[in-house]
Design an enzyme around this catalytic site. Structure first.
Site, mmCIF file in Angstrom:
data_model
loop_
_atom_site.group_PDB
_atom_site.id
_atom_site.type_symbol
_atom_site.label_atom_id
_atom_site.label_comp_id
_atom_site.label_asym_id
_atom_site.label_seq_id
_atom_site.Cartn_x
_atom_site.Cartn_y
_atom_site.Cartn_z
ATOM 1 N N ALA A 288 41.495 68.811 60.837
ATOM 2 C CA ALA A 288 41.072 69.718 59.763
ATOM 3 C C ALA A 288 40.643 68.901 58.553
ATOM 4 O O ALA A 288 40.907 67.697 58.482
ATOM 5 C CB ALA A 288 42.224 70.658 59.400
ATOM 6 N N LYS A 289 40.031 69.595 57.618
ATOM 7 C CA LYS A 289 39.508 68.908 56.427
ATOM 8 C C LYS A 289 40.605 68.146 55.677
ATOM 9 O O LYS A 289 40.351 67.105 55.081
ATOM 10 C CB LYS A 289 38.868 69.916 55.462
ATOM 11 C CG LYS A 289 37.680 70.667 56.017
ATOM 12 C CD LYS A 289 36.397 69.848 55.966
ATOM 13 C CE LYS A 289 35.330 70.398 56.889
ATOM 14 N NZ LYS A 289 35.114 71.843 56.739
#
Ligand code: GLU
Length: 296
Positions: A235-236
């Protein structure tokens, strides 16, 4: 229509290394089988301003090419409405007034698989529907004649999953992903769907719906997601995982491309080399763990 594969990102932000790897795989599957490769922006939900441009820029930066104009789901509402109208005319839809909470709290129907809609609104009398319409807007659900379906996947073999009375149009009027994806793939001549394996559970629903709409079921290849060092889906928040973050750390798009290719057992450099070497049968089947990249 010439056969085609596709990549269909949701423009919710920049693509990260995992999304780019899935796009690269979709491109390799399509191009190595002589298919067109199409891009579709799935912006019915979750569209963030500027994200689409950034996504297209990053796909081009790792060397992907696509055919024809990029289509956007928000430009295609009339196609979705026509499909829902056809299903409705065939008696295959019904209005649903349930809130999420009511669905969670409803006793599930006997033998209904976990996660299936419990059928609360399936057999309402017209008078009951009339009364509920006055209280809140309805979603439109499919009236499914089955409870499960089996699809074939190029990488995973046969997969059986839930087919329930899933939502076609949400109560807020937005077309549901499962309807839009089937209509779009059919209308665009897409006969090969390569995407992350997080979408595998929805696939029997989509294949069933395709059958009802006389759309040929595409070939599916669900590819493993990229994981972070803790084994969770990348994920970011996992640090520098987008091309712009990596560029700021001194890492070029060519190096990211080469790392993604290496993770697939493919040679580095411009994608022609990888395309020549690509063989779906020898792809790694396990998730790939992203351990980060620096300029060191
Ligand atoms: N738009 C979906 C996503 O970004 C992908 C849909 C698909 O490939 O069918 O997760």
């Amino acid at each position: 229509m010439d056969p085609a594969g596709r990549f269909a990102p949701s423009p919710s932000g920049e693509l990260h290394a995992g999304n780019l790897r899935t796009a690269l795989l979709a491109w390799l599957f399509a191009r190595s089988s002589g298919r067109r490769f199409l891009l579709r922006v799935e912006d019915l939900d979750r569209a963030r301003s500027g994200a689409e441009d950034a996504q297209l820029r990053d796909l081009a930066a790792i060397g992907l090419t696509w055919d024809g104009p990029v289509v956007r789901q928000t430009d295609r509402e009339s196609l979705y409405a026509a499909a829902i109208d056809r299903l409705t005319a065939a008696g295959l839809t019904y209005e649903c007034f349930c809130t999420r909470r009511e669905i969670q709290e409803a006793p599930s129907a006997p033998h209904a698989p976990q996660g299936a809609y419990p059928g609360t609104c399936r057999n309402l009398e017209e008078a009951e529907r009339e009364a509920r319409r006055a209280l809140r807007p309805a979603a439109i659900r499919l009236r499914a004649a089955v409870t499960e379906g089996t699809i074939r996947d190029r990488l995973l073999g046969s997969f059986t999953g839930v087919v329930d009375d899933f939502v076609l149009r949400r109560a807020d009027g937005v077309t549901a992903y499962n309807l839009a994806v089937v209509v779009d793939d059919g209308e665009q001549g897409i006969d090969q769907v390569v995407r992350g394996d997080d979408l595998l559970p929805s696939t029997p629903r989509q294949a069933y719906l395709a059958g009802l709409l006389n759309i040929p079921v595409p070939e599916y290849a669900h590819v493993p997601l990229v994981l972070n060092a803790d084994g969770a889906r990348l994920a970011k928040r996992d640090g520098a995982v987008t091309l712009s973050d990596l560029a700021a750390a001194g890492v070029t798009a060519d190096r990211v491309r080469d790392l993604l290719l290496a993770s697939l057992g493919l040679p580095p450099g411009p994608l022609g080399n990888a395309l020549a070497a690509f063989d779906p049968a020898s792809l790694p089947r396990e998730p790939w763990v992203w351990t980060g990249m620096t300029d060191a």
